[in-house]
Design a protein around this motif. Structure first.
Motif, PDB file in Angstrom:
ATOM      1  N   VAL A  39       0.730  -1.320   0.066  1.00 21.67           N
ATOM      2  CA  VAL A  39      -0.027   0.056   0.094  1.00 21.67           C
ATOM      3  C   VAL A  39       1.028   1.195   0.009  1.00 21.67           C
ATOM      4  O   VAL A  39       1.801   1.581   0.939  1.00 21.67           O
ATOM      5  CB  VAL A  39      -0.970   0.183   1.297  1.00 21.67           C
ATOM      6  N   SER A  43      -1.661   6.387  -2.252  1.00 24.47           N
ATOM      7  CA  SER A  43      -2.836   5.666  -2.715  1.00 24.47           C
ATOM      8  C   SER A  43      -4.100   5.915  -1.944  1.00 24.47           C
ATOM      9  O   SER A  43      -4.205   6.416  -0.741  1.00 24.47           O
ATOM     10  CB  SER A  43      -2.477   4.184  -2.708  1.00 24.47           C
ATOM     11  N   SER A  44      -5.288   5.690  -2.605  1.00 23.30           N
ATOM     12  CA  SER A  44      -6.519   6.043  -2.005  1.00 23.30           C
ATOM     13  C   SER A  44      -6.870   4.967  -0.952  1.00 23.30           C
ATOM     14  O   SER A  44      -7.381   5.299   0.332  1.00 23.30           O
ATOM     15  CB  SER A  44      -7.630   5.724  -3.117  1.00 23.30           C
ATOM     16  N   GLU A  45      -6.217   3.862  -1.012  1.00 20.61           N
ATOM     17  CA  GLU A  45      -6.508   2.732   0.043  1.00 20.61           C
ATOM     18  C   GLU A  45      -5.627   3.333   1.235  1.00 20.61           C
ATOM     19  O   GLU A  45      -6.202   3.195   2.267  1.00 20.61           O
ATOM     20  CB  GLU A  45      -5.539   1.436  -0.561  1.00 20.61           C
ATOM     21  N   TYR A  46      -4.485   3.889   1.059  1.00 13.88           N
ATOM     22  CA  TYR A  46      -3.767   4.285   2.380  1.00 13.88           C
ATOM     23  C   TYR A  46      -4.578   5.519   3.037  1.00 13.88           C
ATOM     24  O   TYR A  46      -4.453   5.604   4.106  1.00 13.88           O
ATOM     25  CB  TYR A  46      -2.237   4.873   1.790  1.00 13.88           C
ATOM     26  N   ASN A 106      -7.073  -0.636  -4.424  1.00 14.98           N
ATOM     27  CA  ASN A 106      -6.982   0.676  -4.314  1.00 14.98           C
ATOM     28  C   ASN A 106      -8.323   1.528  -4.100  1.00 14.98           C
ATOM     29  O   ASN A 106      -8.450   2.310  -3.363  1.00 14.98           O
ATOM     30  CB  ASN A 106      -6.025   1.360  -5.132  1.00 14.98           C
ATOM     31  N   SER A 107      -9.169   1.400  -5.407  1.00 12.30           N
ATOM     32  CA  SER A 107     -10.260   2.414  -5.425  1.00 12.30           C
ATOM     33  C   SER A 107     -11.540   1.595  -6.016  1.00 12.30           C
ATOM     34  O   SER A 107     -12.635   2.050  -5.883  1.00 12.30           O
ATOM     35  CB  SER A 107      -9.984   3.242  -6.617  1.00 12.30           C
ATOM     36  N   TRP A 150     -11.621   7.746  -5.639  1.00 13.17           N
ATOM     37  CA  TRP A 150     -10.100   8.182  -5.525  1.00 13.17           C
ATOM     38  C   TRP A 150     -10.230   9.279  -4.555  1.00 13.17           C
ATOM     39  O   TRP A 150     -10.934  10.048  -4.338  1.00 13.17           O
ATOM     40  CB  TRP A 150      -9.680   8.424  -6.666  1.00 13.17           C
TER      41      TRP A 150
END
Length: 191
Positions: A39, A43-46, A106-107, A150
């Protein structure tokens, strides 16, 4: 009702997130991670990791919606939605929904919600030439969607690529058909 609860459970269950983080096991006394968590900090996940709440508005060709939610973990969101849809074939409707959103990667996200819908439908089957009968209908069903979201700091931009509402029980269910939504644009905030 059990199927609806099962779908929501699958969407917000932590098993997918745990599988993505990697499996740690011992091999000859050493810890080995078969798939490390990759990750990235931009990133969007983070960026979802330290947030608790979500608020957005969405608009598309025949519908608009307002959504609010609470992050159970960075990949699972408990949310409520209001959707207003105008359709020349089916009629106008309002939908109130409660369910979960699951981020896969991620998104990319999948949403499953239990919903109540009310609206006016046009009954072409019982109409006279040049006249349509308007039916006031209500039903309960499930709303399923797929899209991307995002994040940049506390700002969200996304797209709901496809969604379908499937009526299960209700008044006038034969004429109040499934509804589709495509290409809805999300703008919102997370904090």
């Amino acid at each position: 009702m059990r199927r609806i609860l099962f779908i929501i459970f699958i969407l917000i269950s932590p098993t997918i997130a745990e599988a993505r983080k990697g499996i740690t096991y011992s091999y000859k006394g050493k810890k080995v991670i078969s798939r490390p968590n990759t990750v990235y900090s931009d990133s969007s996940e983070y960026l979802r990791e330290n947030n608790d709440f979500y608020l957005s508005a969405s608009a598309g060709l025949i519908a608009y919606s307002f959504n609010a939610g609470y992050f159970i973990n960075p990949d699972s969101l408990l949310q409520t939605s209001y959707v207003k849809q105008s359709d020349t074939v089916i009629g106008d409707s309002e939908m109130y929904a409660l369910g979960g959103t699951r981020f896969v990667g991620n998104s990319l996200y999948l949403t499953g919600q239990v919903a109540f819908r009310k609206g006016d439908t046009i009954d072409y089957k019982n109409s006279i030439i040049d006249a349509e009968e308007i039916l006031h209908s209500t039903d309960y069903g499930i709303d399923l969607a797929i899209g991307n979201r995002w994040n940049w700091e506390n700002f969200i931009l996304g797209g709901e690529w496809f969604a379908i509402y499937i009526p299960l029980i209700g008044k006038e269910i034969k004429t109040f058909e499934m509804q589709f939504r495509v290409l809805m644009v999300h703008v919102g905030l997370i904090w």
